[in-house]
Scaffold this motif. Structure first.
Motif, PDB file in Angstrom:
ATOM      1  N   MET A   1      42.321  42.715 106.379  1.00  0.00           N
ATOM      2  CA  MET A   1      41.978  41.898 107.524  1.00  0.00           C
ATOM      3  C   MET A   1      41.676  40.465 107.098  1.00  0.00           C
ATOM      4  SD  MET A   1      41.646  42.110 110.743  1.00  0.00           S
ATOM      5  CE  MET A   1      40.910  41.366 112.121  1.00  0.00           C
ATOM      6  N   LYS A   2      40.981  40.326 105.972  1.00  0.00           N
ATOM      7  CA  LYS A   2      40.633  39.008 105.475  1.00  0.00           C
ATOM      8  C   LYS A   2      41.905  38.248 105.071  1.00  0.00           C
ATOM      9  CE  LYS A   2      37.363  36.780 102.389  1.00  0.00           C
ATOM     10  NZ  LYS A   2      36.381  36.961 101.349  1.00  0.00           N
ATOM     11  N   ALA A   3      42.869  38.953 104.516  1.00  0.00           N
ATOM     12  CA  ALA A   3      44.125  38.331 104.104  1.00  0.00           C
ATOM     13  C   ALA A   3      44.904  37.833 105.323  1.00  0.00           C
ATOM     14  CB  ALA A   3      44.969  39.314 103.308  1.00  0.00           C
ATOM     15  N   ILE A   4      44.922  38.599 106.391  1.00  0.00           N
ATOM     16  CA  ILE A   4      45.633  38.201 107.605  1.00  0.00           C
ATOM     17  C   ILE A   4      44.980  36.959 108.211  1.00  0.00           C
ATOM     18  CG2 ILE A   4      46.192  38.869 109.960  1.00  0.00           C
ATOM     19  CD1 ILE A   4      46.539  41.726 108.940  1.00  0.00           C
ATOM     20  N   THR A   5      43.671  36.931 108.254  1.00  0.00           N
ATOM     21  CA  THR A   5      42.945  35.777 108.799  1.00  0.00           C
ATOM     22  C   THR A   5      43.238  34.533 107.968  1.00  0.00           C
ATOM     23  OG1 THR A   5      41.191  37.249 109.565  1.00  0.00           O
ATOM     24  CG2 THR A   5      40.673  34.915 109.454  1.00  0.00           C
ATOM     25  N   ILE A  56      45.908  33.949 106.089  1.00  0.00           N
ATOM     26  CA  ILE A  56      47.309  33.556 106.298  1.00  0.00           C
ATOM     27  C   ILE A  56      47.474  32.830 107.630  1.00  0.00           C
ATOM     28  CG2 ILE A  56      49.642  34.450 106.702  1.00  0.00           C
ATOM     29  CD1 ILE A  56      48.995  36.614 104.612  1.00  0.00           C
ATOM     30  N   LEU A  57      46.870  33.368 108.684  1.00  0.00           N
ATOM     31  CA  LEU A  57      46.961  32.724 109.989  1.00  0.00           C
ATOM     32  C   LEU A  57      46.307  31.345 109.978  1.00  0.00           C
ATOM     33  CD1 LEU A  57      46.334  35.719 112.410  1.00  0.00           C
ATOM     34  CD2 LEU A  57      48.485  34.550 111.947  1.00  0.00           C
ATOM     35  N   SER A  58      45.212  31.207 109.275  1.00  0.00           N
ATOM     36  CA  SER A  58      44.543  29.911 109.174  1.00  0.00           C
ATOM     37  C   SER A  58      45.417  28.893 108.448  1.00  0.00           C
ATOM     38  CB  SER A  58      43.214  30.049 108.435  1.00  0.00           C
ATOM     39  OG  SER A  58      42.338  30.871 109.158  1.00  0.00           O
ATOM     40  N   VAL A  59      46.056  29.329 107.374  1.00  0.00           N
ATOM     41  CA  VAL A  59      46.936  28.441 106.612  1.00  0.00           C
ATOM     42  C   VAL A  59      48.134  28.025 107.470  1.00  0.00           C
ATOM     43  CG1 VAL A  59      48.507  28.333 104.633  1.00  0.00           C
ATOM     44  CG2 VAL A  59      46.217  29.275 104.360  1.00  0.00           C
ATOM     45  N   LEU A  60      48.707  28.969 108.203  1.00  0.00           N
ATOM     46  CA  LEU A  60      49.843  28.653 109.070  1.00  0.00           C
ATOM     47  C   LEU A  60      49.448  27.680 110.180  1.00  0.00           C
ATOM     48  CD1 LEU A  60      51.618  32.119 109.393  1.00  0.00           C
ATOM     49  CD2 LEU A  60      52.425  30.108 108.151  1.00  0.00           C
ATOM     50  N   ALA A  61      48.294  27.883 110.766  1.00  0.00           N
ATOM     51  CA  ALA A  61      47.825  26.987 111.818  1.00  0.00           C
ATOM     52  C   ALA A  61      47.605  25.579 111.268  1.00  0.00           C
ATOM     53  CB  ALA A  61      46.539  27.524 112.435  1.00  0.00           C
ATOM     54  N   LEU A  62      47.007  25.478 110.097  1.00  0.00           N
ATOM     55  CA  LEU A  62      46.767  24.185 109.467  1.00  0.00           C
ATOM     56  C   LEU A  62      48.085  23.500 109.118  1.00  0.00           C
ATOM     57  CD1 LEU A  62      44.734  22.161 108.414  1.00  0.00           C
ATOM     58  CD2 LEU A  62      44.677  23.406 106.264  1.00  0.00           C
ATOM     59  N   ALA A  63      49.050  24.257 108.613  1.00  0.00           N
ATOM     60  CA  ALA A  63      50.355  23.696 108.275  1.00  0.00           C
ATOM     61  C   ALA A  63      51.062  23.192 109.526  1.00  0.00           C
ATOM     62  CB  ALA A  63      51.209  24.737 107.557  1.00  0.00           C
TER      63      ALA A  63
END
Length: 97
Positions: free
Chosen positions: A1-5, A7-14
């Motif tokens: 779950m922590k990994a998904i969060t 990844i989603l944070s990195v994608l949103a920032l990108a």
């Protein structure tokens, strides 16, 4: 779950970074009105006819919009644009309160 969060944070920032960079892209400078007039005046008679206007790349993209723009610039309704009509600044639209 922590990994998904993460990844989603990195994608949103990108995504945010890419969109911000696109907004800073230099815009194509507008052509000098005198040069634009000369370019559209295919037969160099000192006026732009509806046919010359319709042959422009912008008119080929949207003929209806080009027709409306021509009509708006042709103040004396003679079917051609003088250099004064062509270079005249459009009236600003009033904002509704």
């Amino acid at each position: 779950m922590k990994a998904i969060t993460t990844i989603l944070s990195v994608l949103a920032l990108a995504s945010f970074t890419l969109n911000a960079a696109e907004g800073d892209a230099p815009k194509k400078p507008k052509m000098d009105p005198e040069k634009a007039f000369a370019k559209l005046d295919a037969n160099s008679d000192g006026s732009i006819t509806k046919e010359e206007w319709a042959a422009s790349p912008q008119a080929k993209k949207d003929a209806a919009k080009a027709e409306k723009a021509f009509a708006g610039k042709d103040k004396d309704k003679d079917g051609k644009l003088s250099k004064e009509e062509f270079t005249a600044a459009p009236k600003k639209k009033k904002k509704d309160a």
